[in-house]
Write a protein that holds these residues in place. Sequence first.
Motif, mmCIF file in Angstrom:
data_model
loop_
_atom_site.group_PDB
_atom_site.id
_atom_site.type_symbol
_atom_site.label_atom_id
_atom_site.label_comp_id
_atom_site.label_asym_id
_atom_site.label_seq_id
_atom_site.Cartn_x
_atom_site.Cartn_y
_atom_site.Cartn_z
ATOM 1 N N TYR A 115 0.808 -1.227 0.000
ATOM 2 C CA TYR A 115 0.000 0.000 0.000
ATOM 3 C C TYR A 115 0.844 1.282 0.000
ATOM 4 C CZ TYR A 115 -3.447 -3.457 1.460
ATOM 5 O OH TYR A 115 -4.229 -4.582 1.550
ATOM 6 N N ALA A 116 2.144 1.170 -0.199
ATOM 7 C CA ALA A 116 2.996 2.364 -0.228
ATOM 8 C C ALA A 116 2.715 3.177 -1.490
ATOM 9 C CB ALA A 116 4.463 1.972 -0.175
ATOM 10 N N GLN A 117 2.767 4.490 -1.363
ATOM 11 C CA GLN A 117 2.555 5.374 -2.508
ATOM 12 C C GLN A 117 3.864 5.796 -3.162
ATOM 13 O OE1 GLN A 117 -0.271 8.365 -0.571
ATOM 14 N NE2 GLN A 117 -1.078 8.252 -2.652
ATOM 15 N N HIS A 118 4.966 5.673 -2.414
ATOM 16 C CA HIS A 118 6.242 6.180 -2.896
ATOM 17 C C HIS A 118 7.349 5.144 -2.726
ATOM 18 C CE1 HIS A 118 3.949 9.708 -1.094
ATOM 19 N NE2 HIS A 118 3.905 9.925 -2.406
ATOM 20 N N LEU A 119 8.491 5.395 -3.390
ATOM 21 C CA LEU A 119 9.680 4.557 -3.268
ATOM 22 C C LEU A 119 10.836 5.407 -2.759
ATOM 23 C CD1 LEU A 119 9.696 2.559 -6.638
ATOM 24 C CD2 LEU A 119 9.444 1.566 -4.371
ATOM 25 N N ASN A 120 11.645 4.842 -1.847
ATOM 26 C CA ASN A 120 12.833 5.600 -1.478
ATOM 27 C C ASN A 120 13.877 5.479 -2.581
ATOM 28 O OD1 ASN A 120 14.339 3.199 -1.044
ATOM 29 N ND2 ASN A 120 13.710 3.114 1.098
ATOM 30 N N ARG A 121 14.909 6.296 -2.493
ATOM 31 C CA ARG A 121 15.856 6.433 -3.606
ATOM 32 C C ARG A 121 16.644 5.154 -3.869
ATOM 33 N NH1 ARG A 121 17.893 11.136 -5.363
ATOM 34 N NH2 ARG A 121 20.035 10.482 -4.928
ATOM 35 N N GLU A 122 17.074 4.464 -2.825
ATOM 36 C CA GLU A 122 17.861 3.255 -3.053
ATOM 37 C C GLU A 122 17.022 2.159 -3.702
ATOM 38 O OE1 GLU A 122 19.397 1.702 0.581
ATOM 39 O OE2 GLU A 122 17.432 1.371 1.497
ATOM 40 N N THR A 123 15.754 2.072 -3.319
ATOM 41 C CA THR A 123 14.871 1.058 -3.896
ATOM 42 C C THR A 123 14.536 1.377 -5.346
ATOM 43 O OG1 THR A 123 13.898 0.638 -1.718
ATOM 44 C CG2 THR A 123 12.667 -0.134 -3.628
ATOM 45 N N ALA A 124 14.252 2.653 -5.629
ATOM 46 C CA ALA A 124 13.919 3.056 -6.995
ATOM 47 C C ALA A 124 15.107 2.838 -7.930
ATOM 48 C CB ALA A 124 13.489 4.521 -7.013
ATOM 49 N N VAL A 125 16.290 3.270 -7.511
ATOM 50 C CA VAL A 125 17.479 3.119 -8.349
ATOM 51 C C VAL A 125 17.846 1.649 -8.505
ATOM 52 C CG1 VAL A 125 19.973 3.552 -8.481
ATOM 53 C CG2 VAL A 125 18.403 5.409 -7.870
ATOM 54 N N GLY A 126 17.767 0.883 -7.416
ATOM 55 C CA GLY A 126 18.094 -0.536 -7.487
ATOM 56 C C GLY A 126 17.183 -1.285 -8.435
ATOM 57 N N GLY A 127 15.883 -1.034 -8.349
ATOM 58 C CA GLY A 127 14.931 -1.688 -9.245
ATOM 59 C C GLY A 127 15.137 -1.287 -10.690
ATOM 60 N N LEU A 128 15.434 0.009 -10.906
ATOM 61 C CA LEU A 128 15.657 0.495 -12.265
ATOM 62 C C LEU A 128 16.868 -0.184 -12.908
ATOM 63 C CD1 LEU A 128 15.141 2.498 -14.604
ATOM 64 C CD2 LEU A 128 16.609 4.121 -13.394
ATOM 65 N N ILE A 129 17.963 -0.284 -12.178
ATOM 66 C CA ILE A 129 19.160 -0.912 -12.730
ATOM 67 C C ILE A 129 18.896 -2.377 -13.044
ATOM 68 C CG2 ILE A 129 21.565 -1.536 -12.276
ATOM 69 C CD1 ILE A 129 21.063 1.420 -12.908
ATOM 70 N N LYS A 130 18.127 -3.054 -12.215
ATOM 71 C CA LYS A 130 17.758 -4.444 -12.502
ATOM 72 C C LYS A 130 17.003 -4.531 -13.825
ATOM 73 C CE LYS A 130 19.031 -7.241 -9.087
ATOM 74 N NZ LYS A 130 19.818 -8.484 -9.319
ATOM 75 N N LEU A 131 16.074 -3.609 -14.040
ATOM 76 C CA LEU A 131 15.305 -3.607 -15.282
ATOM 77 C C LEU A 131 16.188 -3.270 -16.476
ATOM 78 C CD1 LEU A 131 12.048 -1.820 -14.077
ATOM 79 C CD2 LEU A 131 12.289 -4.220 -14.708
ATOM 80 N N LEU A 132 17.160 -2.402 -16.279
ATOM 81 C CA LEU A 132 18.034 -1.996 -17.380
ATOM 82 C C LEU A 132 19.011 -3.087 -17.793
ATOM 83 C CD1 LEU A 132 18.840 1.713 -16.429
ATOM 84 C CD2 LEU A 132 17.343 0.896 -18.243
ATOM 85 N N THR A 133 19.177 -4.100 -16.954
ATOM 86 C CA THR A 133 20.065 -5.205 -17.341
ATOM 87 C C THR A 133 19.469 -6.007 -18.492
ATOM 88 O OG1 THR A 133 19.112 -6.676 -15.652
ATOM 89 C CG2 THR A 133 21.060 -5.409 -15.033
ATOM 90 N N PHE A 134 18.179 -5.806 -18.770
ATOM 91 C CA PHE A 134 17.564 -6.478 -19.913
ATOM 92 C C PHE A 134 17.885 -5.753 -21.219
ATOM 93 C CE2 PHE A 134 14.967 -7.875 -16.349
ATOM 94 C CZ PHE A 134 14.818 -9.228 -16.601
ATOM 95 N N SER A 135 18.491 -4.564 -21.111
ATOM 96 C CA SER A 135 18.737 -3.809 -22.339
ATOM 97 C C SER A 135 20.079 -3.088 -22.338
ATOM 98 C CB SER A 135 17.597 -2.811 -22.578
ATOM 99 O OG SER A 135 17.419 -1.979 -21.441
ATOM 100 N N ILE A 136 20.241 -2.035 -21.525
ATOM 101 C CA ILE A 136 21.396 -1.161 -21.705
ATOM 102 C C ILE A 136 22.463 -1.265 -20.633
ATOM 103 C CG2 ILE A 136 20.022 0.514 -22.978
ATOM 104 C CD1 ILE A 136 19.958 2.246 -20.492
ATOM 105 N N VAL A 137 22.222 -1.972 -19.552
ATOM 106 C CA VAL A 137 23.209 -2.090 -18.482
ATOM 107 C C VAL A 137 23.708 -3.520 -18.433
ATOM 108 C CG1 VAL A 137 23.549 -2.057 -15.985
ATOM 109 C CG2 VAL A 137 22.333 -0.179 -17.101
ATOM 110 N N GLN A 138 25.023 -3.676 -18.403
ATOM 111 C CA GLN A 138 25.621 -5.010 -18.458
ATOM 112 C C GLN A 138 26.048 -5.536 -17.094
ATOM 113 O OE1 GLN A 138 25.446 -6.564 -21.457
ATOM 114 N NE2 GLN A 138 24.347 -4.675 -21.911
ATOM 115 N N GLY A 139 25.655 -4.852 -16.019
ATOM 116 C CA GLY A 139 25.945 -5.366 -14.683
ATOM 117 C C GLY A 139 27.022 -4.598 -13.953
#
Length: 359
Positions: A115-139
Motif C-alpha cells: 500500500y505504499a505510494q512512494h519509493l525511497n531512492r535506493e529502492t527506486a534506483v536498485g529496481g531500475l538498474i535491474k530492469l536496465l540489465t535487460f537492455s542497456i546495463v551489463q551489470g
Amino acid sequence: MTRLGLYIQKVTILMALVILMVPLVSHAAEVHWVEPELKNYKQMIVPYKDGSSMKGPITREEWNSFYFYVLNPARYDEPIDIGNWATMIKMGVQLPQGKEDDLIKGYVYDLAPMYAQHLNRETAVGGLIKLLTFSIVQGSGNNKQLDASKDFMDFKDVKEMHQGLVQTAYQDGLLDSATTTHFRPKDNLTNAEAISIMARVMSKYEEEASKITPPSQPGFPSVVTLFENTPMFSSMDASKGMNGMISPQDVRIVAVQEDWLSYDHVTDKKWFQVATWLGPQWIQLELQQVGNFEQVDTSLLLQQSTSLQDSPHPDSTLSLVLSPQKVHVIGLFRSKFAERFLIETWVGPRWIRNPNGAS
C-alpha cells in the motif's frame, strides 16, 4: 533636516530597495535545477504524448497522471507516486516483449511496502538498474574511476542488496544530477529526481548510437519507423537468441542484407542492422514495414466508403468502414509500397489508404 526626518528618509529608501528586490528573488526561485534536463526529456517522450496507443505501452490515464503531477513545476520536489514512476519506466526502458507487466511489478511495485505510494531512492534506483540489465546495463558501470562508496558520504547507509546497483548507476551516469556528495538512500525519490534519472537513461545510449555512420548505397533506407516492440539480435540468426527489444520509435538503419530488394511479396522478411544503445543490432522486418511516419495536422475529404485499418500496412483491414465524410488526419506513413493516413475516429486513431495516391 531634523534627525527624525533623516531617519524617515533612510527607512523610506531601504523599503524601496526591498520592494525592488522582491521580484528579482521571486524570479530566481522559479528556476528549478531540473529545468535544463526537463527540456530534453520532454522532447524524448513526445512519441508517448497523450498515451497514444500507437507509440507506446501507456494509457491515456497514465499519461494524464504523469503529466499533471510529475511535469507540474509546483510538484517537482514532491515524492513521485509509484504509479507515475512505473509510467516513466514504461516510456524509457526497453523490456522483453510480453514480460513488461511482470517485470515492472517485480522491480517497482513489489519492492515497496504494501500500500505504499512512494519509493525511497535506493529502492527506486536498485529496481531500475535491474530492469536496465535487460537492455542497456551489463551489470557493472563504464566509468571505473567513479566510486560511490568513496564519493557519497552516506554510502554506508545504503542497504547491502542495493550497494552494487547504486554503484553501477553512478558509474553509468544514471543518477540524478542533484546527487553529488550524498546519495540520501532513505529519502523518497522526487518528481524532479525521477525526471533527471530517466532523461539520462533515455539519452545515454542514444548518443552512442548516433556515432555510427550509415553506408552510402542507392535506395538505402536511412530511418524506419517501428510501430511495435521489435526483437534485436547480434547477427542475422534468430536461433542464437535476442539481445533485447526495441520499443516503437524511429530507428536509423546502418546496414541491410545483400538481397533485401528482391522479394515475392511485401510480407517477405529481410534483415536490417540498426543503431541502438547496445551498438549495431539486427532486426527482421517485412518489406512493407520499411517506411517513415510523420505527424501531420490536416483534413481530408473521403468521397467514398473507406475501410479502417489497425496498422499502416496492407492486409490489416478491420470490419469497420467510414461513410463519405471529412476526417482529421494526424499522421502519415510512407513506404515503397503504400501511403497511409492516420485519422481520428470514434474508436480511436485508425489507418486508411490514401484515397488519391499510392495503394
